[in-house]
Write a protein that holds these residues in place. Structure first.
Motif, PDB file in Angstrom:
ATOM      1  N   ALA A  50       0.683  -1.410   0.055  1.00  0.00           N
ATOM      2  CA  ALA A  50      -0.174   0.064   0.090  1.00  0.00           C
ATOM      3  C   ALA A  50       0.811   1.290   0.029  1.00  0.00           C
ATOM      4  CB  ALA A  50      -0.944   0.008   1.180  1.00  0.00           C
ATOM      5  N   SER A  51       2.154   1.305   0.589  1.00  0.00           N
ATOM      6  CA  SER A  51       2.680   2.524   0.827  1.00  0.00           C
ATOM      7  C   SER A  51       3.374   2.623  -0.656  1.00  0.00           C
ATOM      8  CB  SER A  51       4.033   2.078   1.940  1.00  0.00           C
ATOM      9  OG  SER A  51       4.723   3.170   1.906  1.00  0.00           O
ATOM     10  N   GLU A  52       3.920   1.657  -1.220  1.00  0.00           N
ATOM     11  CA  GLU A  52       4.713   1.738  -2.589  1.00  0.00           C
ATOM     12  C   GLU A  52       3.483   2.109  -3.586  1.00  0.00           C
ATOM     13  OE1 GLU A  52       7.616   1.686  -3.464  1.00  0.00           O
ATOM     14  OE2 GLU A  52       8.163   0.934  -1.218  1.00  0.00           O
ATOM     15  N   LEU A  53       2.119   1.649  -3.500  1.00  0.00           N
ATOM     16  CA  LEU A  53       0.945   2.159  -4.487  1.00  0.00           C
ATOM     17  C   LEU A  53       0.863   3.589  -4.266  1.00  0.00           C
ATOM     18  CD1 LEU A  53      -0.594   1.559  -6.667  1.00  0.00           C
ATOM     19  CD2 LEU A  53      -2.289   0.470  -4.884  1.00  0.00           C
ATOM     20  N   ASN A  54       0.707   4.027  -2.926  1.00  0.00           N
ATOM     21  CA  ASN A  54       0.347   5.359  -2.795  1.00  0.00           C
ATOM     22  C   ASN A  54       1.496   6.433  -3.239  1.00  0.00           C
ATOM     23  OD1 ASN A  54      -2.282   5.908  -1.221  1.00  0.00           O
ATOM     24  ND2 ASN A  54      -1.279   4.156  -0.121  1.00  0.00           N
ATOM     25  N   LEU A  55       2.673   6.097  -2.981  1.00  0.00           N
ATOM     26  CA  LEU A  55       3.821   6.576  -3.339  1.00  0.00           C
ATOM     27  C   LEU A  55       3.869   6.828  -4.737  1.00  0.00           C
ATOM     28  CD1 LEU A  55       6.882   7.944  -2.482  1.00  0.00           C
ATOM     29  CD2 LEU A  55       7.760   5.671  -3.240  1.00  0.00           C
ATOM     30  N   VAL A  56       3.572   5.864  -5.741  1.00  0.00           N
ATOM     31  CA  VAL A  56       3.479   6.218  -7.059  1.00  0.00           C
ATOM     32  C   VAL A  56       2.110   6.811  -7.410  1.00  0.00           C
ATOM     33  CG1 VAL A  56       3.651   4.857  -9.110  1.00  0.00           C
ATOM     34  CG2 VAL A  56       5.113   4.093  -7.525  1.00  0.00           C
ATOM     35  N   ALA A  57       1.028   6.064  -7.340  1.00  0.00           N
ATOM     36  CA  ALA A  57      -0.226   6.747  -7.663  1.00  0.00           C
ATOM     37  C   ALA A  57      -0.667   7.975  -6.944  1.00  0.00           C
ATOM     38  CB  ALA A  57      -1.261   5.400  -7.378  1.00  0.00           C
ATOM     39  N   GLY A  58      -0.343   8.007  -5.873  1.00  0.00           N
ATOM     40  CA  GLY A  58      -0.479   9.365  -5.195  1.00  0.00           C
ATOM     41  C   GLY A  58       0.139  10.449  -5.927  1.00  0.00           C
ATOM     42  N   ASP A  59       1.353  10.225  -6.352  1.00  0.00           N
ATOM     43  CA  ASP A  59       2.024  11.448  -6.823  1.00  0.00           C
ATOM     44  C   ASP A  59       1.484  11.774  -8.177  1.00  0.00           C
ATOM     45  OD1 ASP A  59       3.815  11.751  -4.665  1.00  0.00           O
ATOM     46  OD2 ASP A  59       5.521  10.494  -5.559  1.00  0.00           O
TER      47      ASP A  59
ATOM     48  N   VAL B  37       7.920  -4.071  -6.626  1.00  0.00           N
ATOM     49  CA  VAL B  37       6.574  -3.771  -6.747  1.00  0.00           C
ATOM     50  C   VAL B  37       6.472  -2.304  -6.997  1.00  0.00           C
ATOM     51  CG1 VAL B  37       4.588  -3.020  -5.259  1.00  0.00           C
ATOM     52  CG2 VAL B  37       5.887  -5.331  -5.066  1.00  0.00           C
ATOM     53  N   ARG B  38       7.261  -1.270  -6.678  1.00  0.00           N
ATOM     54  CA  ARG B  38       7.217   0.020  -7.111  1.00  0.00           C
ATOM     55  C   ARG B  38       7.292   0.247  -8.550  1.00  0.00           C
ATOM     56  NH1 ARG B  38      11.734   3.832  -4.216  1.00  0.00           N
ATOM     57  NH2 ARG B  38      10.680   2.762  -2.488  1.00  0.00           N
ATOM     58  N   TYR B  39       8.266  -0.444  -8.999  1.00  0.00           N
ATOM     59  CA  TYR B  39       8.667  -0.282 -10.476  1.00  0.00           C
ATOM     60  C   TYR B  39       7.250  -0.604 -11.500  1.00  0.00           C
ATOM     61  CZ  TYR B  39      13.462   0.977  -8.682  1.00  0.00           C
ATOM     62  OH  TYR B  39      14.351   1.507  -8.036  1.00  0.00           O
ATOM     63  N   ILE B  40       6.898  -1.853 -10.927  1.00  0.00           N
ATOM     64  CA  ILE B  40       5.779  -2.243 -11.631  1.00  0.00           C
ATOM     65  C   ILE B  40       4.403  -1.116 -11.418  1.00  0.00           C
ATOM     66  CG2 ILE B  40       3.895  -3.843 -11.470  1.00  0.00           C
ATOM     67  CD1 ILE B  40       5.809  -6.122 -10.547  1.00  0.00           C
TER      68      ILE B  40
END
Length: 211
Positions: free
Chosen positions: A19-28, A126-129
């Motif tokens: 969730a943290s990685e998804l929010n980092l990417v998608a939130g930005d 995960v982040r790069y995906i």
């Protein structure tokens, strides 16, 4: 874009990191992320079978635009989601998978392996995906000289799925209703669904399960 993250029991311990990685990417990127379960190992219990039901309800009701899911291998979640009408889920083990699915198939869900091959620097993978899944224009084809037949075949595949799948509410009613009831039972799922559902018939059906 509204994005739902849904993880099942075997990998719930990794939810906070994912969730943290998804929010980092998608939130930005300006997207809104809903973490609909399981948020930890003590949360409302769901399996990869429930993930497919949840994805179907959220996507077909237009409560969300995209689903990020997965399980130990990613295979169970992939099969469970692709069973349902209106869900086109891709299998992503690495960033290039997300890029190619984005460009060629242009679906509305991805399934990740959160145990198999998930070792050192797993969170970076995960982040790069997520970066490849949510950046750039979609459906442009790859390589570019194959764009036209790829778009045509993706549309044909979607037409075939519409032809062989039942109406979404009818298909949900054909499933063991205890499975569906369990799938929609968490607070975070219900908050996301009822706040953003755009199809009254689906909302009415879900209410019959939880009232």
């Amino acid at each position: 874009m509204k994005i739902a993250l849904m993880m099942e029991n075997s990998q719930a311990a990794k939810n906070a990191m994912v969730a943290s990685e998804l929010n980092l990417v998608a939130g930005d990127l300006g997207h809104e992320v809903f973490n609909v379960g399981m948020t930890d190992e003590n949360d409302h219990h769901i399996t990869y079978i429930h993930l497919g039901i949840m994805a179907s309800i959220l996507l077909n009701s237009k409560a969300v635009d995209f689903v990020v899911t997965g399980c130990g291998t990613g295979q169970g979640a992939l099969m469970a989601t692709n069973l349902h009408p209106g869900v086109v889920c891709g299998y992503c083990l690495e960033p290039s998978d997300a890029f190619l699915f984005n460009q060629i198939n242009n679906g509305n869900a991805i399934s990740l392996a959160f145990a198999k091959g998930f070792g050192w620097a797993g969170e970076l993978n995960v982040r790069y995906i997520f970066e490849k899944a949510f950046t750039g224009k979609r459906g442009e084809g790859y390589p570019i000289e194959r764009a036209e037949p790829q778009a045509r075949n993706a549309a044909i595949l979607n037409d075939v799925k519409v032809a062989v799948c039942k109406d979404v509410v009818e298909s949900l009613k054909a499933i063991d209703q205890e499975l569906v009831k369990q799938a929609v039972g968490s607070t975070q799922f219900q908050e996301c669904f009822f706040a953003h559902c755009q199809v009254p018939e689906i909302a009415e059906y879900v209410r019959t399960l939880i009232d």
